[in-house]
Scaffold this motif. Structure first.
Motif, mmCIF file in Angstrom:
data_model
loop_
_atom_site.group_PDB
_atom_site.id
_atom_site.type_symbol
_atom_site.label_atom_id
_atom_site.label_comp_id
_atom_site.label_asym_id
_atom_site.label_seq_id
_atom_site.Cartn_x
_atom_site.Cartn_y
_atom_site.Cartn_z
ATOM 1 N N TYR A 87 0.852 -1.189 0.000
ATOM 2 C CA TYR A 87 0.000 0.000 0.000
ATOM 3 C C TYR A 87 0.886 1.237 0.000
ATOM 4 C CZ TYR A 87 1.193 -0.881 4.868
ATOM 5 O OH TYR A 87 1.892 -1.162 6.016
ATOM 6 N N GLY A 105 2.555 4.413 1.319
ATOM 7 C CA GLY A 105 2.871 4.831 2.686
ATOM 8 C C GLY A 105 3.424 3.698 3.535
ATOM 9 N N PRO A 123 4.013 2.903 17.971
ATOM 10 C CA PRO A 123 2.965 3.860 18.351
ATOM 11 C C PRO A 123 2.429 4.685 17.184
ATOM 12 C CG PRO A 123 5.112 4.733 18.933
ATOM 13 C CD PRO A 123 5.364 3.394 18.298
ATOM 14 N N LEU A 124 2.918 4.442 15.966
ATOM 15 C CA LEU A 124 2.390 5.069 14.735
ATOM 16 C C LEU A 124 2.405 3.954 13.691
ATOM 17 C CD1 LEU A 124 4.822 8.145 14.794
ATOM 18 C CD2 LEU A 124 2.397 8.284 15.367
ATOM 19 N N ASP A 145 -5.459 6.657 12.119
ATOM 20 C CA ASP A 145 -6.353 6.419 10.989
ATOM 21 C C ASP A 145 -7.045 5.059 11.135
ATOM 22 O OD1 ASP A 145 -7.548 5.917 8.548
ATOM 23 O OD2 ASP A 145 -5.937 6.859 7.388
ATOM 24 N N ASP A 171 -6.704 2.343 8.487
ATOM 25 C CA ASP A 171 -5.458 1.563 8.480
ATOM 26 C C ASP A 171 -5.536 0.416 9.488
ATOM 27 O OD1 ASP A 171 -4.286 3.040 6.547
ATOM 28 O OD2 ASP A 171 -2.815 4.040 7.829
ATOM 29 N N GLY A 191 -6.552 5.127 17.607
ATOM 30 C CA GLY A 191 -6.637 6.264 18.503
ATOM 31 C C GLY A 191 -5.407 7.138 18.379
ATOM 32 N N THR A 193 -1.935 8.541 19.476
ATOM 33 C CA THR A 193 -0.774 8.014 20.199
ATOM 34 C C THR A 193 -0.431 8.847 21.440
ATOM 35 O OG1 THR A 193 1.402 7.052 19.781
ATOM 36 C CG2 THR A 193 1.046 9.265 18.894
ATOM 37 N N LEU A 237 8.217 7.734 11.658
ATOM 38 C CA LEU A 237 7.398 8.942 11.809
ATOM 39 C C LEU A 237 6.775 9.376 10.480
ATOM 40 C CD1 LEU A 237 8.269 9.576 14.732
ATOM 41 C CD2 LEU A 237 8.778 11.878 13.941
ATOM 42 N N PRO A 238 5.639 10.095 10.539
ATOM 43 C CA PRO A 238 5.099 10.648 9.292
ATOM 44 C C PRO A 238 6.186 11.486 8.613
ATOM 45 C CG PRO A 238 3.593 11.025 11.127
ATOM 46 C CD PRO A 238 4.852 10.477 11.714
ATOM 47 N N TYR A 239 6.211 11.397 7.287
ATOM 48 C CA TYR A 239 7.299 12.039 6.539
ATOM 49 C C TYR A 239 7.067 13.516 6.239
ATOM 50 C CZ TYR A 239 9.534 7.584 6.104
ATOM 51 O OH TYR A 239 10.178 6.410 6.403
ATOM 52 N N ARG A 258 -2.223 8.997 -1.346
ATOM 53 C CA ARG A 258 -2.773 9.044 -0.005
ATOM 54 C C ARG A 258 -2.196 10.259 0.733
ATOM 55 N NH1 ARG A 258 -1.003 6.057 4.451
ATOM 56 N NH2 ARG A 258 -2.640 5.817 5.997
ATOM 57 N N GLN A 279 -2.483 15.379 10.458
ATOM 58 C CA GLN A 279 -1.535 14.949 11.496
ATOM 59 C C GLN A 279 -0.208 14.509 10.902
ATOM 60 O OE1 GLN A 279 -1.300 15.041 14.490
ATOM 61 N NE2 GLN A 279 -3.297 15.101 15.461
ATOM 62 N N SER A 280 -0.317 13.689 9.835
ATOM 63 C CA SER A 280 0.900 13.078 9.335
ATOM 64 C C SER A 280 1.774 14.090 8.611
ATOM 65 C CB SER A 280 0.577 11.892 8.441
ATOM 66 O OG SER A 280 -0.193 12.342 7.372
ATOM 67 N N ARG A 301 4.404 15.984 21.257
ATOM 68 C CA ARG A 301 3.275 15.584 22.115
ATOM 69 C C ARG A 301 3.434 14.153 22.583
ATOM 70 N NH1 ARG A 301 -2.014 15.032 20.603
ATOM 71 N NH2 ARG A 301 -1.448 14.465 18.492
HETATM 72 C C1 LIG Z 1 5.098 6.718 8.105
HETATM 73 S S1 LIG Z 1 3.523 6.186 8.606
HETATM 74 C C2 LIG Z 1 3.846 4.596 9.316
HETATM 75 C C3 LIG Z 1 3.699 3.506 8.311
HETATM 76 C C4 LIG Z 1 3.842 2.114 8.921
HETATM 77 N N1 LIG Z 1 5.181 1.884 9.431
HETATM 78 C C5 LIG Z 1 3.473 1.060 7.882
HETATM 79 O O1 LIG Z 1 4.405 0.442 7.297
HETATM 80 O O2 LIG Z 1 2.285 0.881 7.613
HETATM 81 C C6 LIG Z 1 3.162 7.169 10.023
HETATM 82 C C7 LIG Z 1 1.754 6.934 10.578
HETATM 83 O O3 LIG Z 1 1.562 7.753 11.724
HETATM 84 C C8 LIG Z 1 0.163 7.966 11.847
HETATM 85 N N2 LIG Z 1 -0.100 9.053 12.815
HETATM 86 C C9 LIG Z 1 0.152 10.377 12.663
HETATM 87 N N3 LIG Z 1 -0.214 11.047 13.784
HETATM 88 C C10 LIG Z 1 -0.703 10.133 14.664
HETATM 89 C C11 LIG Z 1 -1.218 10.206 15.989
HETATM 90 N N4 LIG Z 1 -1.327 11.370 16.628
HETATM 91 N N5 LIG Z 1 -1.596 9.053 16.597
HETATM 92 C C12 LIG Z 1 -1.481 7.859 15.957
HETATM 93 N N6 LIG Z 1 -1.018 7.739 14.692
HETATM 94 C C13 LIG Z 1 -0.622 8.849 14.045
HETATM 95 C C14 LIG Z 1 -0.225 8.280 10.401
HETATM 96 O O4 LIG Z 1 -1.629 8.133 10.202
HETATM 97 C C15 LIG Z 1 0.626 7.287 9.611
HETATM 98 O O5 LIG Z 1 -0.098 6.102 9.339
#
Ligand SMILES: C[S@@+](CC[C@H](N)C(=O)[O-])C[C@H]1O[C@@H](n2cnc3c(N)ncnc32)[C@H](O)[C@@H]1O
Length: 335
Positions: A106, A108, A142-143, A166, A169, A221, A223, A242-244, A251, A256-257, A266
């Motif tokens: 997928y 991401g 945690p993400l 999300d 996901d 929920g 993190t 971490l989100p990039y 997508r 947030q990401s 946070r």
């Molecule tokens: C780089 S992606 C991780 C991808 C994962 N390693 C994978 O292979 O599927 C970072 C994720 O952090 C999530 N995210 C961002 N802010 C968040 C938050 N406050 N709480 C939980 N997840 C969060 C995003 O929705 C995104 O799916």
């Protein structure tokens, strides 16, 4: 002393391009915490490039080989006997078929080989490093997106906990896992329940227990609110990408990401609470959105100690035009 030559998986070149040998060396250096070897650089043998290293004394032991088998880029290992190569069979931790990790595709997704590298170097920095092949540890992402880290943890025989904002996901991950376990006829129980605090829904909890007792928990929920649904010290290691701060493919990834530093500021104090004493946290992020110093400061501010030394400071690499990815590992004091 015995000399060895390690052939890197072709996929390593696809993932890291010319950085592949450097990252493999950095990872080998991290394994130096449990296996005594001396990196002797690289060498081209018969037109093929190998990563080469020596033992300090005698041959690699069974235990050494068991550890090095898990190197994320390992394809084949040879002992060098004169100018010949003697194959050394590798036997990585493999509690499931490879397709547990390779099927999900997928936009991401964090590359699976890189995820394994991140998990390895984090485990190796933790107090559990010497027991990483034997103990059923708990890995928290945690993400967690759609669960690449969780599946890698299962592959190692560990328990896994994931948190993802999300809900789609999380649902995609739980649907994949249930289908996978059913298709492979692996005994399990699984179910989803709401988590409420003061009559408010704070997360959706999915839990699967596998035949051998391994457990996967995911929470849809935030993190940063993880203490509403997880207890302190619930994880031996925490591994996350971490989100990039850029949209992945089609997508967008949500508001947030696109704000990775905010998420980090946070969340890190909460993540530190979730780590057991002696635990380690490993994370990767895009240095175009935050420099290494800044990320290190956030970790230190939460009482963690950034790991320095062989391997741990040499993992930055190019991913694409918008992403230069770096890695930091930090530990929780052992008491
Ligand atoms: C780089 S992606 C991780 C991808 C994962 N390693 C994978 O292979 O599927 C970072 C994720 O952090 C999530 N995210 C961002 N802010 C968040 C938050 N406050 N709480 C939980 N997840 C969060 C995003 O929705 C995104 O799916």
């Amino acid at each position: 002393m015995t000399s060895y030559a390690l052939l890197l998986a072709p996929s390593a070149n696809r993932v890291y391009a010319e950085a592949a040998p450097r990252l493999a060396r950095a990872e080998l250096a991290a394994f130096g915490r449990v296996v005594d070897v001396k990196d002797t650089g690289g060498q081209t043998l018969g037109g093929v490039e190998y990563l080469t290293f020596d033992t300090l004394d005698g041959d690699l032991t069974e235990r050494d080989i068991a550890h090095l088998s898990n190197l994320s880029a390992a394809y084949a290992l040879f002992a060098r006997v004169g100018d010949l190569l003697r194959p050394v069979p590798l036997h990585p931790l493999q509690h499931f078929d490879d397709d547990l990790i390779t099927i999900p595709k997928y936009a991401g997704k964090t590359n699976e080989q890189f995820t394994r590298l991140l998990l390895n170097i984090t485990l190796l920095a933790s107090a559990n490093a010497p027991a990483m092949l034997a103990k059923r540890l708990t890995v928290l992402d945690p993400l967690c997106g759609r669960g690449t880290t969780l599946n890698q943890a299962l592959m190692y025989g560990y328990d896994a906990i994931g948190i993802e904002l999300d809900g789609k996901d999380v649902d995609a991950y739980s649907a994949f896992l249930r289908t996978y376990l059913r298709r492979k006829r692996l005994k399990h129980t699984a179910g989803t329940t709401p988590v409420r605090r003061e009559k408010r829904l704070v997360a959706r909890r999915f839990e699967a227990t596998l035949g051998g007792g391994q457990r996967v928990l995911t929470f849809a929920g935030d993190t940063a609110q993880a203490r509403l649904f997880l207890r302190p010290g619930c994880a031996d290691v925490l591994v996350t990408d971490l989100p990039y701060g850029v949209a992945h493919g089609s997508r967008a990834g949500g508001a947030q990401s696109r704000r990775p530093l905010e998420v980090l500021a946070r969340a890190v104090p909460v993540w530190a609470e979730l780590l057991r004493p002696g635990g380690a946290l490993g994370m990767s992020w895009n240095t175009h959105v935050a420099g290494r110093e800044l990320v290190a400061e956030v970790l230190t501010g939460a009482g963690l100690t950034v790991v320095t030394g062989p391997g741990y400071e040499d993992m930055s690499h190019w991913v694409d035009q918008a992403i230069e990815r770096d890695v930091l590992v930090a530990t929780q004091p052992a008491v």
